[in-house]
Design a protein around this motif. Structure first.
Motif, mmCIF file in Angstrom:
data_model
loop_
_atom_site.group_PDB
_atom_site.id
_atom_site.type_symbol
_atom_site.label_atom_id
_atom_site.label_comp_id
_atom_site.label_asym_id
_atom_site.label_seq_id
_atom_site.Cartn_x
_atom_site.Cartn_y
_atom_site.Cartn_z
ATOM 1 N N LEU A 18 42.292 43.494 41.553
ATOM 2 C CA LEU A 18 41.754 42.346 40.835
ATOM 3 C C LEU A 18 42.272 42.277 39.405
ATOM 4 O O LEU A 18 42.665 43.284 38.824
ATOM 5 C CB LEU A 18 40.224 42.424 40.761
ATOM 6 C CG LEU A 18 39.405 42.690 42.001
ATOM 7 C CD1 LEU A 18 39.113 44.170 42.133
ATOM 8 C CD2 LEU A 18 38.097 41.914 41.950
ATOM 9 N N GLY A 19 42.210 41.066 38.829
ATOM 10 C CA GLY A 19 42.575 40.904 37.430
ATOM 11 C C GLY A 19 42.598 39.445 37.033
ATOM 12 O O GLY A 19 42.362 38.548 37.849
ATOM 13 N N LEU A 54 42.236 36.975 41.685
ATOM 14 C CA LEU A 54 42.295 36.571 40.287
ATOM 15 C C LEU A 54 41.048 35.848 39.807
ATOM 16 O O LEU A 54 40.434 35.073 40.546
ATOM 17 C CB LEU A 54 43.522 35.683 40.032
ATOM 18 C CG LEU A 54 44.833 36.469 39.882
ATOM 19 C CD1 LEU A 54 45.465 36.712 41.230
ATOM 20 C CD2 LEU A 54 45.786 35.773 38.949
ATOM 21 N N ARG A 55 40.729 36.092 38.549
ATOM 22 C CA ARG A 55 39.613 35.424 37.889
ATOM 23 C C ARG A 55 39.994 33.982 37.557
ATOM 24 O O ARG A 55 41.103 33.710 37.095
ATOM 25 C CB ARG A 55 39.261 36.166 36.599
ATOM 26 C CG ARG A 55 38.140 35.530 35.777
ATOM 27 C CD ARG A 55 37.785 36.353 34.556
ATOM 28 N NE ARG A 55 38.922 36.588 33.689
ATOM 29 C CZ ARG A 55 39.459 37.786 33.458
ATOM 30 N NH1 ARG A 55 38.955 38.850 34.042
ATOM 31 N NH2 ARG A 55 40.487 37.916 32.657
ATOM 32 N N GLY A 56 39.056 33.062 37.798
ATOM 33 C CA GLY A 56 39.271 31.675 37.402
ATOM 34 C C GLY A 56 39.933 30.851 38.488
ATOM 35 O O GLY A 56 39.837 31.148 39.683
ATOM 36 N N TRP A 95 42.578 32.997 44.222
ATOM 37 C CA TRP A 95 41.802 32.678 43.036
ATOM 38 C C TRP A 95 40.325 32.625 43.395
ATOM 39 O O TRP A 95 39.921 31.895 44.294
ATOM 40 C CB TRP A 95 42.276 31.351 42.439
ATOM 41 C CG TRP A 95 43.680 31.438 41.921
ATOM 42 C CD1 TRP A 95 44.834 31.226 42.619
ATOM 43 C CD2 TRP A 95 44.076 31.794 40.596
ATOM 44 N NE1 TRP A 95 45.933 31.423 41.812
ATOM 45 C CE2 TRP A 95 45.498 31.768 40.560
ATOM 46 C CE3 TRP A 95 43.378 32.107 39.433
ATOM 47 C CZ2 TRP A 95 46.219 32.055 39.403
ATOM 48 C CZ3 TRP A 95 44.092 32.397 38.279
ATOM 49 C CH2 TRP A 95 45.496 32.375 38.273
ATOM 50 N N LEU A 96 39.498 33.387 42.671
ATOM 51 C CA LEU A 96 38.090 33.536 43.022
ATOM 52 C C LEU A 96 37.167 32.622 42.235
ATOM 53 O O LEU A 96 35.955 32.619 42.503
ATOM 54 C CB LEU A 96 37.648 34.987 42.784
ATOM 55 C CG LEU A 96 38.464 36.090 43.471
ATOM 56 C CD1 LEU A 96 37.804 37.437 43.244
ATOM 57 C CD2 LEU A 96 38.627 35.809 44.952
ATOM 58 N N GLY A 97 37.707 31.833 41.287
ATOM 59 C CA GLY A 97 36.826 31.137 40.374
ATOM 60 C C GLY A 97 36.205 32.140 39.414
ATOM 61 O O GLY A 97 36.570 33.327 39.397
ATOM 62 N N TYR A 98 35.251 31.700 38.614
ATOM 63 C CA TYR A 98 34.616 32.617 37.661
ATOM 64 C C TYR A 98 33.380 33.272 38.265
ATOM 65 O O TYR A 98 33.164 34.477 38.090
ATOM 66 C CB TYR A 98 34.277 31.873 36.365
ATOM 67 C CG TYR A 98 35.528 31.439 35.625
ATOM 68 C CD1 TYR A 98 36.259 32.355 34.879
ATOM 69 C CD2 TYR A 98 35.990 30.140 35.715
ATOM 70 C CE1 TYR A 98 37.422 31.981 34.224
ATOM 71 C CE2 TYR A 98 37.151 29.745 35.062
ATOM 72 C CZ TYR A 98 37.868 30.667 34.327
ATOM 73 O OH TYR A 98 39.018 30.296 33.693
ATOM 74 N N VAL A 124 41.854 48.663 45.147
ATOM 75 C CA VAL A 124 41.861 49.350 43.856
ATOM 76 C C VAL A 124 40.993 48.562 42.887
ATOM 77 O O VAL A 124 41.133 47.339 42.785
ATOM 78 C CB VAL A 124 43.299 49.473 43.310
ATOM 79 C CG1 VAL A 124 43.304 49.963 41.865
ATOM 80 C CG2 VAL A 124 44.113 50.420 44.185
ATOM 81 N N PRO A 125 40.095 49.211 42.159
ATOM 82 C CA PRO A 125 39.213 48.486 41.245
ATOM 83 C C PRO A 125 39.982 47.756 40.142
ATOM 84 O O PRO A 125 41.157 48.045 39.879
ATOM 85 C CB PRO A 125 38.334 49.595 40.647
ATOM 86 C CG PRO A 125 38.460 50.753 41.571
ATOM 87 C CD PRO A 125 39.826 50.655 42.173
ATOM 88 N N GLU A 126 39.291 46.857 39.490
ATOM 89 C CA GLU A 126 39.852 46.114 38.357
ATOM 90 C C GLU A 126 40.443 47.086 37.340
ATOM 91 O O GLU A 126 39.823 48.078 36.958
ATOM 92 C CB GLU A 126 38.738 45.297 37.704
ATOM 93 C CG GLU A 126 39.162 44.464 36.520
ATOM 94 C CD GLU A 126 37.978 43.734 35.922
ATOM 95 O OE1 GLU A 126 38.163 42.606 35.445
ATOM 96 O OE2 GLU A 126 36.853 44.291 35.936
#
Length: 294
Positions: A61-62, A87-89, A109-112, A137-139
């Protein structure tokens, strides 16, 4: 996957700046280890890759400027394993995202709101079902595995002390985004030297909790966020420009610039006395500054 036997060595260089006021500073140039797989990101990844021997690739993630995803995607391309980024956003083509696509990373893309749920116990369930052969793998490459991967940096520094004319040092100073690299240094130091983490994010990002889940004691955290993650102000940008002109050290405004400016503030406040010897870790991330500095 793997095993991966690429373990680059970062140069340790003295840093001369007027505001050091007698404090001796050496910088561990993790930004120099590779043009693409730069900074502390590879060292964090090594711990996770060691756990992914039975997987075909990595999912992590990131954000849209993530140094971690950038290094992961570049590693996947170079060492020929698939990568997936959550991804964030919402979809956007930042310079980083364009690189991720060019490196072959599959993006979601996951949104916020969806990204905020990343710490929920069931967050990974649908992704494990969709990508059963990938290792999560974690953020930021966080957790104990990422910390253990960074522990080798202590050995790298100690091996280069004679070239500086140093026999020892008094502590470490580095930016903290998740606190993983800091925790790795604390583990390797085993109490021998204090590790100072300049938090590039506010308290509510959980740096202290992340570090406490891995180590107890041996470190100090100071606020270097300047009001929030990715908050950039004219003073910070001026400091980065002045520093680069003075000593040629490239910085970026999210982590390394904030960390070094925070050290300047601490020295000017009398926190460190003349003769103190500190190791500043340049954690890389220069690719991310494309969105901030022309």
């Amino acid at each position: 996957m793997g095993p991966f036997d690429w373990l680059p060595r970062a140069p340790l260089e003295p840093l001369q700046l007027d505001w050091l006021q007698g404090v001796e500073l050496a910088v561990l140039r993790l930004d120099c280890i590779d043009p693409l797989i730069s900074g502390n990101k590879w060292f964090k990844l090594t711990g996770h890759l060691a756990q992914a021997q039975n997987a075909r690739g990595i999912i992590s993630l990131g954000g849209a400027y993530s140094n971690h995803l950038h290094a992961l995607a570049a590693a996947g391309k170079r060492f020929d394993f698939p990568t997936v980024g959550l991804l964030r956003g919402h979809p956007q083509d930042t310079p980083t995202v364009l690189d991720l696509k060019a490196f072959g990373m599959q993006l979601h893309w996951l949104g916020y709101g969806g990204y905020r749920a990343r710490h929920a116990p069931d967050f990974w369930l649908p992704w494990r079902e969709q990508y059963p052969h990938l290792h999560p793998v974690p953020e930021g490459g966080g957790g104990i595995a990422g910390a253990l991967g960074c522990a080798v940096l202590v050995e790298q520094v100690r091996a280069q002390l004679p070239a500086l004319g140093w026999t020892d040092y008094d502590g470490w100073w580095l930016a903290a985004g998740t606190g993983t690299t800091l925790a790795g240094l604390v583990l390797a130091e085993a109490g021998a030297h204090t590790v100072y983490g300049a938090m590039a994010v506010p308290d509510d990002h959980g740096v202290a909790q992340n570090v406490e889940s891995i180590v107890q004691g041996g470190y100090e955290l100071v606020d270097a966020s300047r009001g929030g993650f990715a908050k950039v102000d004219p003073l910070l940008l001026e400091f980065i420009e002045t520093t680069e002109q003075a000593c040629g050290l490239p910085l970026e405004p999210l982590y390394t610039g904030k960390a070094l400016l925070a050290l300047k503030v601490q020295i000017e406040a009398g926190r460190f006395t003349p003769g103190t010897r500190l190791i500043f870790v340049h954690t890389g991330g220069l690719q991310g500054r494309r969105g901030f500095i022309a």
